[in-house]
Write a protein that holds these residues in place. Structure first.
Motif, PDB file in Angstrom:
ATOM      1  N   THR A   4      19.900 -12.074  20.079  1.00 41.75           N
ATOM      2  CA  THR A   4      19.986 -12.050  18.633  1.00 41.75           C
ATOM      3  C   THR A   4      19.174 -10.877  18.108  1.00 41.75           C
ATOM      4  O   THR A   4      18.021 -10.693  18.489  1.00 41.75           O
ATOM      5  CB  THR A   4      19.431 -13.354  18.027  1.00 41.75           C
ATOM      6  OG1 THR A   4      20.162 -14.446  18.584  1.00 41.75           O
ATOM      7  CG2 THR A   4      19.549 -13.353  16.524  1.00 41.75           C
ATOM      8  N   VAL A   5      19.770 -10.079  17.251  1.00 43.01           N
ATOM      9  CA  VAL A   5      19.098  -8.924  16.673  1.00 43.01           C
ATOM     10  C   VAL A   5      18.895  -9.195  15.192  1.00 43.01           C
ATOM     11  O   VAL A   5      19.824  -9.579  14.492  1.00 43.01           O
ATOM     12  CB  VAL A   5      19.934  -7.638  16.863  1.00 43.01           C
ATOM     13  CG1 VAL A   5      19.246  -6.459  16.218  1.00 43.01           C
ATOM     14  CG2 VAL A   5      20.178  -7.390  18.338  1.00 43.01           C
ATOM     15  N   THR A   6      17.674  -9.020  14.744  1.00 40.76           N
ATOM     16  CA  THR A   6      17.359  -9.226  13.337  1.00 40.76           C
ATOM     17  C   THR A   6      17.067  -7.884  12.707  1.00 40.76           C
ATOM     18  O   THR A   6      16.266  -7.106  13.228  1.00 40.76           O
ATOM     19  CB  THR A   6      16.122 -10.139  13.180  1.00 40.76           C
ATOM     20  OG1 THR A   6      16.369 -11.355  13.862  1.00 40.76           O
ATOM     21  CG2 THR A   6      15.838 -10.412  11.723  1.00 40.76           C
ATOM     22  N   TYR A   7      17.710  -7.591  11.596  1.00 36.85           N
ATOM     23  CA  TYR A   7      17.495  -6.343  10.887  1.00 36.85           C
ATOM     24  C   TYR A   7      16.703  -6.613   9.618  1.00 36.85           C
ATOM     25  O   TYR A   7      16.961  -7.558   8.899  1.00 36.85           O
ATOM     26  CB  TYR A   7      18.827  -5.683  10.529  1.00 36.85           C
ATOM     27  CG  TYR A   7      19.596  -5.240  11.737  1.00 36.85           C
ATOM     28  CD1 TYR A   7      19.271  -4.065  12.387  1.00 36.85           C
ATOM     29  CD2 TYR A   7      20.627  -6.006  12.246  1.00 36.85           C
ATOM     30  CE1 TYR A   7      19.967  -3.650  13.513  1.00 36.85           C
ATOM     31  CE2 TYR A   7      21.332  -5.605  13.376  1.00 36.85           C
ATOM     32  CZ  TYR A   7      20.994  -4.428  13.994  1.00 36.85           C
ATOM     33  OH  TYR A   7      21.685  -4.030  15.100  1.00 36.85           O
ATOM     34  N   SER A   8      15.751  -5.751   9.353  1.00 35.29           N
ATOM     35  CA  SER A   8      14.939  -5.876   8.157  1.00 35.29           C
ATOM     36  C   SER A   8      15.692  -5.305   6.964  1.00 35.29           C
ATOM     37  O   SER A   8      16.288  -4.238   7.047  1.00 35.29           O
ATOM     38  CB  SER A   8      13.627  -5.122   8.333  1.00 35.29           C
ATOM     39  OG  SER A   8      12.910  -5.109   7.132  1.00 35.29           O
ATOM     40  N   THR A   9      15.669  -6.015   5.861  1.00 36.26           N
ATOM     41  CA  THR A   9      16.292  -5.500   4.640  1.00 36.26           C
ATOM     42  C   THR A   9      15.287  -4.719   3.815  1.00 36.26           C
ATOM     43  O   THR A   9      15.654  -4.088   2.843  1.00 36.26           O
ATOM     44  CB  THR A   9      16.852  -6.650   3.788  1.00 36.26           C
ATOM     45  OG1 THR A   9      15.789  -7.550   3.484  1.00 36.26           O
ATOM     46  CG2 THR A   9      17.960  -7.368   4.520  1.00 36.26           C
ATOM     47  N   LYS A  10      14.027  -4.763   4.191  1.00 43.00           N
ATOM     48  CA  LYS A  10      13.009  -4.027   3.465  1.00 43.00           C
ATOM     49  C   LYS A  10      13.079  -2.560   3.846  1.00 43.00           C
ATOM     50  O   LYS A  10      13.235  -2.207   5.006  1.00 43.00           O
ATOM     51  CB  LYS A  10      11.615  -4.565   3.786  1.00 43.00           C
ATOM     52  CG  LYS A  10      11.375  -5.943   3.255  1.00 43.00           C
ATOM     53  CD  LYS A  10       9.972  -6.383   3.551  1.00 43.00           C
ATOM     54  CE  LYS A  10       9.737  -7.780   3.032  1.00 43.00           C
ATOM     55  NZ  LYS A  10       8.383  -8.247   3.336  1.00 43.00           N
ATOM     56  N   ARG A  11      12.969  -1.715   2.846  1.00 44.08           N
ATOM     57  CA  ARG A  11      12.956  -0.275   3.062  1.00 44.08           C
ATOM     58  C   ARG A  11      11.685   0.277   2.435  1.00 44.08           C
ATOM     59  O   ARG A  11      11.310  -0.116   1.337  1.00 44.08           O
ATOM     60  CB  ARG A  11      14.174   0.389   2.430  1.00 44.08           C
ATOM     61  CG  ARG A  11      15.511  -0.195   2.878  1.00 44.08           C
ATOM     62  CD  ARG A  11      15.755  -0.090   4.338  1.00 44.08           C
ATOM     63  NE  ARG A  11      16.024   1.279   4.714  1.00 44.08           N
ATOM     64  CZ  ARG A  11      16.222   1.685   5.956  1.00 44.08           C
ATOM     65  NH1 ARG A  11      16.184   0.832   6.920  1.00 44.08           N
ATOM     66  NH2 ARG A  11      16.450   2.930   6.227  1.00 44.08           N
ATOM     67  N   TYR A  12      11.031   1.170   3.130  1.00 51.11           N
ATOM     68  CA  TYR A  12       9.780   1.738   2.673  1.00 51.11           C
ATOM     69  C   TYR A  12       9.955   3.239   2.456  1.00 51.11           C
ATOM     70  O   TYR A  12      10.480   3.928   3.326  1.00 51.11           O
ATOM     71  CB  TYR A  12       8.674   1.493   3.697  1.00 51.11           C
ATOM     72  CG  TYR A  12       8.451   0.027   3.984  1.00 51.11           C
ATOM     73  CD1 TYR A  12       7.600  -0.728   3.193  1.00 51.11           C
ATOM     74  CD2 TYR A  12       9.103  -0.604   5.030  1.00 51.11           C
ATOM     75  CE1 TYR A  12       7.399  -2.075   3.438  1.00 51.11           C
ATOM     76  CE2 TYR A  12       8.913  -1.944   5.288  1.00 51.11           C
ATOM     77  CZ  TYR A  12       8.062  -2.677   4.490  1.00 51.11           C
ATOM     78  OH  TYR A  12       7.866  -4.016   4.730  1.00 51.11           O
ATOM     79  N   ILE A  13       9.514   3.729   1.314  1.00 48.07           N
ATOM     80  CA  ILE A  13       9.528   5.154   1.016  1.00 48.07           C
ATOM     81  C   ILE A  13       8.110   5.657   1.253  1.00 48.07           C
ATOM     82  O   ILE A  13       7.148   5.058   0.784  1.00 48.07           O
ATOM     83  CB  ILE A  13       9.950   5.421  -0.450  1.00 48.07           C
ATOM     84  CG1 ILE A  13      11.269   4.724  -0.778  1.00 48.07           C
ATOM     85  CG2 ILE A  13      10.020   6.915  -0.725  1.00 48.07           C
ATOM     86  CD1 ILE A  13      12.446   5.143   0.061  1.00 48.07           C
ATOM     87  N   TYR A  14       7.970   6.753   1.981  1.00 43.68           N
ATOM     88  CA  TYR A  14       6.657   7.282   2.325  1.00 43.68           C
ATOM     89  C   TYR A  14       6.710   8.801   2.392  1.00 43.68           C
ATOM     90  O   TYR A  14       7.784   9.398   2.376  1.00 43.68           O
ATOM     91  CB  TYR A  14       6.170   6.707   3.656  1.00 43.68           C
ATOM     92  CG  TYR A  14       7.025   7.115   4.834  1.00 43.68           C
ATOM     93  CD1 TYR A  14       6.653   8.179   5.642  1.00 43.68           C
ATOM     94  CD2 TYR A  14       8.212   6.458   5.122  1.00 43.68           C
ATOM     95  CE1 TYR A  14       7.448   8.567   6.710  1.00 43.68           C
ATOM     96  CE2 TYR A  14       9.007   6.832   6.185  1.00 43.68           C
ATOM     97  CZ  TYR A  14       8.627   7.889   6.970  1.00 43.68           C
ATOM     98  OH  TYR A  14       9.411   8.286   8.012  1.00 43.68           O
ATOM     99  N   VAL A  15       5.537   9.431   2.443  1.00 47.16           N
ATOM    100  CA  VAL A  15       5.443  10.872   2.604  1.00 47.16           C
ATOM    101  C   VAL A  15       5.172  11.151   4.079  1.00 47.16           C
ATOM    102  O   VAL A  15       4.201  10.639   4.651  1.00 47.16           O
ATOM    103  CB  VAL A  15       4.320  11.461   1.727  1.00 47.16           C
ATOM    104  CG1 VAL A  15       4.154  12.944   1.993  1.00 47.16           C
ATOM    105  CG2 VAL A  15       4.614  11.220   0.255  1.00 47.16           C
ATOM    106  N   CYS A  16       6.026  11.941   4.698  1.00 49.83           N
ATOM    107  CA  CYS A  16       5.909  12.267   6.121  1.00 49.83           C
ATOM    108  C   CYS A  16       4.650  13.103   6.369  1.00 49.83           C
ATOM    109  O   CYS A  16       4.367  14.051   5.642  1.00 49.83           O
ATOM    110  CB  CYS A  16       7.147  13.044   6.575  1.00 49.83           C
ATOM    111  SG  CYS A  16       7.056  13.653   8.270  1.00 49.83           S
ATOM    112  N   VAL A  17       3.903  12.750   7.408  1.00 50.16           N
ATOM    113  CA  VAL A  17       2.686  13.474   7.770  1.00 50.16           C
ATOM    114  C   VAL A  17       3.016  14.865   8.312  1.00 50.16           C
ATOM    115  O   VAL A  17       2.242  15.793   8.142  1.00 50.16           O
ATOM    116  CB  VAL A  17       1.893  12.674   8.835  1.00 50.16           C
ATOM    117  CG1 VAL A  17       0.748  13.461   9.389  1.00 50.16           C
ATOM    118  CG2 VAL A  17       1.389  11.385   8.242  1.00 50.16           C
ATOM    119  N   GLY A  18       4.166  15.020   8.919  1.00 49.20           N
ATOM    120  CA  GLY A  18       4.521  16.290   9.536  1.00 49.20           C
ATOM    121  C   GLY A  18       5.030  17.345   8.585  1.00 49.20           C
ATOM    122  O   GLY A  18       4.664  18.513   8.677  1.00 49.20           O
ATOM    123  N   CYS A  19       5.866  16.949   7.618  1.00 58.25           N
ATOM    124  CA  CYS A  19       6.493  17.936   6.731  1.00 58.25           C
ATOM    125  C   CYS A  19       6.167  17.742   5.256  1.00 58.25           C
ATOM    126  O   CYS A  19       6.598  18.524   4.424  1.00 58.25           O
ATOM    127  CB  CYS A  19       8.008  17.919   6.922  1.00 58.25           C
ATOM    128  SG  CYS A  19       8.819  16.394   6.377  1.00 58.25           S
TER     129      CYS A  19
END
Length: 99
Positions: A4-19
């Motif tokens: 069974t695979v569970t997918y998260s419906t939560k999405r997080y917006i963040y600032v990438c450390v690399g770019c």
């Protein structure tokens, strides 16, 4: 027998450390937007710097980067989070719409 695979419906917006670009992830601890940025952040030392700051303040590095995204996309909500009226989780939908 199937897994069974569970997918998260939560999405997080963040600032990438690399770019330093805005990115989206289903993981709340995500700090880079791609393998290329992960290597860049490791080589520059930025990934370690973010982890040290997060450890000193007892927060997840991903939450720090989500806070940076909040400051960029919805600075009006950042003041409410700073004052304790809202949590970072309370602002997730508004930040996602602004993204």
């Amino acid at each position: 027998m199937s897994a069974t695979v569970t997918y998260s419906t939560k999405r997080y917006i963040y600032v990438c450390v690399g770019c330093d670009g805005l990115a989206e992830s289903c993981r709340k601890d995500q700090v880079t937007c791609s393998p290329r940025c992960r290597v860049r952040a490791q080589r520059s030392g930025e990934a370690n710097r973010i982890r040290e700051i997060a450890r000193a303040h007892d927060v997840c590095p991903g939450m720090m980067l989500q806070s940076r995204a909040l400051l960029l996309l919805r600075p009006d909500l950042a003041d409410l989070v700073g004052s304790g009226e809202l949590t970072l989780a309370d602002t997730r939908e508004a930040v996602h719409k602004a993204f």
